[in-house]
Design a protein around this motif. Structure first.
Motif, mmCIF file in Angstrom:
data_model
loop_
_atom_site.group_PDB
_atom_site.id
_atom_site.type_symbol
_atom_site.label_atom_id
_atom_site.label_comp_id
_atom_site.label_asym_id
_atom_site.label_seq_id
_atom_site.Cartn_x
_atom_site.Cartn_y
_atom_site.Cartn_z
ATOM 1 N N PRO A 61 -5.157 -5.459 -9.437
ATOM 2 C CA PRO A 61 -5.537 -5.208 -8.038
ATOM 3 C C PRO A 61 -5.409 -3.721 -7.698
ATOM 4 C CG PRO A 61 -4.032 -7.078 -8.190
ATOM 5 C CD PRO A 61 -4.090 -6.438 -9.541
ATOM 6 N N ALA A 62 -6.326 -3.226 -6.895
ATOM 7 C CA ALA A 62 -6.336 -1.811 -6.523
ATOM 8 C C ALA A 62 -5.014 -1.404 -5.880
ATOM 9 C CB ALA A 62 -7.501 -1.530 -5.573
ATOM 10 N N ARG A 63 -4.422 -2.274 -5.092
ATOM 11 C CA ARG A 63 -3.160 -1.960 -4.422
ATOM 12 C C ARG A 63 -2.041 -1.735 -5.450
ATOM 13 N NH1 ARG A 63 -1.831 -6.251 -0.118
ATOM 14 N NH2 ARG A 63 -2.921 -7.265 -1.775
ATOM 15 N N GLU A 64 -2.004 -2.560 -6.502
ATOM 16 C CA GLU A 64 -0.995 -2.387 -7.546
ATOM 17 C C GLU A 64 -1.238 -1.104 -8.341
ATOM 18 O OE1 GLU A 64 -0.469 -5.799 -10.055
ATOM 19 O OE2 GLU A 64 -0.321 -7.143 -8.324
ATOM 20 N N ALA A 110 -2.657 1.609 -7.186
ATOM 21 C CA ALA A 110 -2.287 2.723 -6.312
ATOM 22 C C ALA A 110 -0.769 2.874 -6.260
ATOM 23 C CB ALA A 110 -2.846 2.503 -4.907
ATOM 24 N N ARG A 111 -0.062 1.758 -6.201
ATOM 25 C CA ARG A 111 1.409 1.811 -6.177
ATOM 26 C C ARG A 111 1.956 2.379 -7.496
ATOM 27 N NH1 ARG A 111 5.771 3.176 -3.947
ATOM 28 N NH2 ARG A 111 7.583 1.920 -4.445
ATOM 29 N N GLU A 144 1.475 6.063 -7.426
ATOM 30 C CA GLU A 144 2.443 6.662 -6.499
ATOM 31 C C GLU A 144 3.825 6.762 -7.143
ATOM 32 O OE1 GLU A 144 4.578 5.203 -2.431
ATOM 33 O OE2 GLU A 144 2.402 4.949 -2.529
#
Length: 160
Positions: A10-13, A15-16, A19
């Motif tokens: 997933p894009a959110r994972e 990105a995290r 980060e």
């Protein structure tokens, strides 16, 4: 030339993860920025090469003149690797900026009182701390779980 880096998830994972990687890089730069600059001139010269066993960890060294005739130096090894070890090493180094003194045993006793393992998440460190009296050509040192230092005389083939 180019490199292809494949990521899946997933894009959110993703990105995290990016980060966290950036945070780790900043932490690495911060801990390395605490290390002293080499000293190339004067009565004491210091040169070193820092190669941590992990990307970031609790290995550290430092030195400074206490006054014009006394020079203090130390090495720290926090047990373990990673961010937790690096944080403890940074705390000890910053404390030494305020508490570095001429009596190695007193400096180590003060650090021991301030950094009790049960108050540091179970983390601990070993340390060597020495003060050179340049006029007397004398080195006083104390070790806390760390081996004593070695002396290599100019032209000698083996250290004492």
């Amino acid at each position: 030339s180019f490199a292809l880096h494949y990521q899946r998830g997933p894009a959110r994972e993703m990105a995290r993860a990016a980060e966290l990687e950036a945070e780790l890089e900043r932490a690495c730069r911060y801990t390395q920025a605490l290390l002293p600059a080499p000293i190339t001139e004067g009565p004491v010269r210091a040169e070193w090469c820092f190669q941590p066993s992990a990307r970031i960890g609790g290995d550290a060294l430092g030195y400074r003149f206490l006054d014009s005739g006394r020079f203090a130096a130390f090495m720290i090894d926090v047990a373990g690797h990673g961010v937790g070890s690096a944080l403890l090493a940074a705390s000890v180094m910053n404390t030494l900026r305020e508490r570095a003194g001429p009596d190695p045993a007193a400096v180590l006793a003060s650090l021991n009182a301030s950094f009790q393992m049960d108050e540091q998440g179970g983390q601990f460190f070993t340390m060597w701390y020495g003060v050179a009296d340049l006029g007397a050509r004398r080195l006083d040192f104390a070790c806390a779980g760390h081996h004593p230092g070695f002396l290599l005389h100019r032209g000698a083939s083996a250290p004492e």
